[in-house]
Design a protein around this motif. Structure first.
Motif, PDB file in Angstrom:
ATOM      1  N   LYS A  81       0.830  -1.212   0.000  1.00  0.00           N
ATOM      2  CA  LYS A  81       0.000   0.000   0.000  1.00  0.00           C
ATOM      3  C   LYS A  81       0.861   1.256   0.000  1.00  0.00           C
ATOM      4  O   LYS A  81       0.590   2.211  -0.728  1.00  0.00           O
ATOM      5  CB  LYS A  81      -0.937   0.000   1.211  1.00  0.00           C
ATOM      6  N   LEU A  82       1.898   1.269   0.821  1.00  0.00           N
ATOM      7  CA  LEU A  82       2.795   2.425   0.853  1.00  0.00           C
ATOM      8  C   LEU A  82       3.523   2.597  -0.479  1.00  0.00           C
ATOM      9  O   LEU A  82       3.681   3.723  -0.962  1.00  0.00           O
ATOM     10  CB  LEU A  82       3.802   2.287   1.999  1.00  0.00           C
ATOM     11  N   ASN A  83       3.966   1.489  -1.075  1.00  0.00           N
ATOM     12  CA  ASN A  83       4.631   1.564  -2.376  1.00  0.00           C
ATOM     13  C   ASN A  83       3.695   2.137  -3.433  1.00  0.00           C
ATOM     14  O   ASN A  83       4.119   2.925  -4.283  1.00  0.00           O
ATOM     15  CB  ASN A  83       5.135   0.192  -2.805  1.00  0.00           C
ATOM     16  N   GLU A  84       2.425   1.768  -3.380  1.00  0.00           N
ATOM     17  CA  GLU A  84       1.441   2.298  -4.325  1.00  0.00           C
ATOM     18  C   GLU A  84       1.286   3.805  -4.145  1.00  0.00           C
ATOM     19  O   GLU A  84       1.229   4.555  -5.119  1.00  0.00           O
ATOM     20  CB  GLU A  84       0.094   1.601  -4.140  1.00  0.00           C
ATOM     21  N   LEU A  85       1.233   4.263  -2.906  1.00  0.00           N
ATOM     22  CA  LEU A  85       1.125   5.702  -2.656  1.00  0.00           C
ATOM     23  C   LEU A  85       2.357   6.448  -3.152  1.00  0.00           C
ATOM     24  O   LEU A  85       2.247   7.533  -3.737  1.00  0.00           O
ATOM     25  CB  LEU A  85       0.913   5.966  -1.162  1.00  0.00           C
ATOM     26  N   ILE A  86       3.521   5.893  -2.921  1.00  0.00           N
ATOM     27  CA  ILE A  86       4.758   6.518  -3.384  1.00  0.00           C
ATOM     28  C   ILE A  86       4.790   6.565  -4.909  1.00  0.00           C
ATOM     29  O   ILE A  86       5.093   7.592  -5.504  1.00  0.00           O
ATOM     30  CB  ILE A  86       5.994   5.772  -2.828  1.00  0.00           C
ATOM     31  N   ALA A  87       4.464   5.441  -5.538  1.00  0.00           N
ATOM     32  CA  ALA A  87       4.503   5.369  -7.004  1.00  0.00           C
ATOM     33  C   ALA A  87       3.465   6.288  -7.644  1.00  0.00           C
ATOM     34  O   ALA A  87       3.702   6.850  -8.714  1.00  0.00           O
ATOM     35  CB  ALA A  87       4.292   3.922  -7.452  1.00  0.00           C
ATOM     36  N   ALA A  88       2.317   6.465  -7.007  1.00  0.00           N
ATOM     37  CA  ALA A  88       1.241   7.265  -7.583  1.00  0.00           C
ATOM     38  C   ALA A  88       1.452   8.763  -7.411  1.00  0.00           C
ATOM     39  O   ALA A  88       0.887   9.554  -8.156  1.00  0.00           O
ATOM     40  CB  ALA A  88      -0.096   6.862  -6.964  1.00  0.00           C
ATOM     41  N   ASN A  89       2.279   9.157  -6.454  1.00  0.00           N
ATOM     42  CA  ASN A  89       2.482  10.575  -6.174  1.00  0.00           C
ATOM     43  C   ASN A  89       3.677  11.083  -6.973  1.00  0.00           C
ATOM     44  O   ASN A  89       4.785  10.578  -6.840  1.00  0.00           O
ATOM     45  CB  ASN A  89       2.717  10.770  -4.675  1.00  0.00           C
ATOM     46  N   LYS A  90       3.459  12.096  -7.805  1.00  0.00           N
ATOM     47  CA  LYS A  90       4.533  12.570  -8.672  1.00  0.00           C
ATOM     48  C   LYS A  90       5.618  13.344  -7.933  1.00  0.00           C
ATOM     49  O   LYS A  90       6.673  13.599  -8.479  1.00  0.00           O
ATOM     50  CB  LYS A  90       3.965  13.402  -9.815  1.00  0.00           C
ATOM     51  N   THR A  91       5.379  13.741  -6.693  1.00  0.00           N
ATOM     52  CA  THR A  91       6.394  14.496  -5.959  1.00  0.00           C
ATOM     53  C   THR A  91       7.208  13.642  -4.994  1.00  0.00           C
ATOM     54  O   THR A  91       8.089  14.164  -4.318  1.00  0.00           O
ATOM     55  CB  THR A  91       5.745  15.650  -5.167  1.00  0.00           C
ATOM     56  N   THR A  92       6.922  12.355  -4.915  1.00  0.00           N
ATOM     57  CA  THR A  92       7.696  11.496  -4.019  1.00  0.00           C
ATOM     58  C   THR A  92       8.788  10.771  -4.791  1.00  0.00           C
ATOM     59  O   THR A  92       8.711  10.605  -6.002  1.00  0.00           O
ATOM     60  CB  THR A  92       6.810  10.441  -3.321  1.00  0.00           C
ATOM     61  N   SER A  93       9.803  10.343  -4.083  1.00  0.00           N
ATOM     62  CA  SER A  93      10.926   9.641  -4.696  1.00  0.00           C
ATOM     63  C   SER A  93      10.602   8.163  -4.843  1.00  0.00           C
ATOM     64  O   SER A  93      10.300   7.488  -3.863  1.00  0.00           O
ATOM     65  CB  SER A  93      12.169   9.812  -3.823  1.00  0.00           C
ATOM     66  N   ASN A  94      10.709   7.655  -6.055  1.00  0.00           N
ATOM     67  CA  ASN A  94      10.477   6.230  -6.291  1.00  0.00           C
ATOM     68  C   ASN A  94      11.621   5.381  -5.734  1.00  0.00           C
ATOM     69  O   ASN A  94      11.494   4.160  -5.657  1.00  0.00           O
ATOM     70  CB  ASN A  94      10.288   5.946  -7.782  1.00  0.00           C
ATOM     71  N   ARG A  95      12.713   6.016  -5.335  1.00  0.00           N
ATOM     72  CA  ARG A  95      13.799   5.258  -4.713  1.00  0.00           C
ATOM     73  C   ARG A  95      13.392   4.714  -3.351  1.00  0.00           C
ATOM     74  O   ARG A  95      14.042   3.832  -2.814  1.00  0.00           O
ATOM     75  CB  ARG A  95      15.052   6.124  -4.585  1.00  0.00           C
TER      76      ARG A  95
END
Length: 152
Positions: A81-95
């Motif tokens: 779930k957290l990975n999905e939120l990170i991936a979906a948000n354009k201002t977060t780091s995918n790293r």
């Protein structure tokens, strides 16, 4: 192998749901009360004490594995779930996706970075601002400049 895995998965899910229920707690409480109430009948013998000790040891031993299975599954679901939120948000780091696979030393290094980021954010006029690892310093400077111009 897959059949055994599915059987264990189904069994673990049913067992954790069952053992975490109100009725099982009441049943365990009733067993302890009955055991304690029978103490005078058995004259507090070693056998009387051994019965509860063996029962609780066996149950505890088995429950450790069920609890760990449930914890692993919940942890994995939360990470997804957290990975999905990170991936979906354009201002977060995918790293940050899959960060749980880093070493303790790597996690400590990132944690120190976020502490620094927190220190920088304390100086910011906007208490609700947040930044990704990649853009934190740049965003901080841009926001500071924006607030100076707009004089919030």
């Amino acid at each position: 192998m897959s059949t055994n895995k599915n059987f264990f998965e189904n069994f673990a899910n049913a067992a954790t749901t069952f053992t975490g229920s109100y009725y099982v707690f009441l049943g365990a409480l009733a067993i302890v009360i009955i055991w304690a109430a029978t103490s005078p009948v058995f004259q507090y013998s070693e056998t009387w004490q051994l019965i509860i000790n063996i029962g609780t040891t066996i149950i505890t031993f088995l429950m450790v594995f069920l609890i760990q299975k449930a914890q692993n599954k919940d942890s994995k679901a939360i990470q997804i779930k957290l990975n999905e939120l990170i991936a979906a948000n354009k201002t977060t780091s995918n790293r940050i996706v899959n960060i749980e696979n880093l070493t303790e030393e790597e996690l400590d290094r990132i944690h120190k970075y976020y502490e620094k980021l927190s220190d920088e954010a304390e100086e910011d006029a906007d208490l609700h601002a947040s930044h990704s690892i990649d853009a934190a310093t740049k965003n901080q400077e841009e926001k500071s400049e924006y607030f100076r111009k707009e004089q919030y």
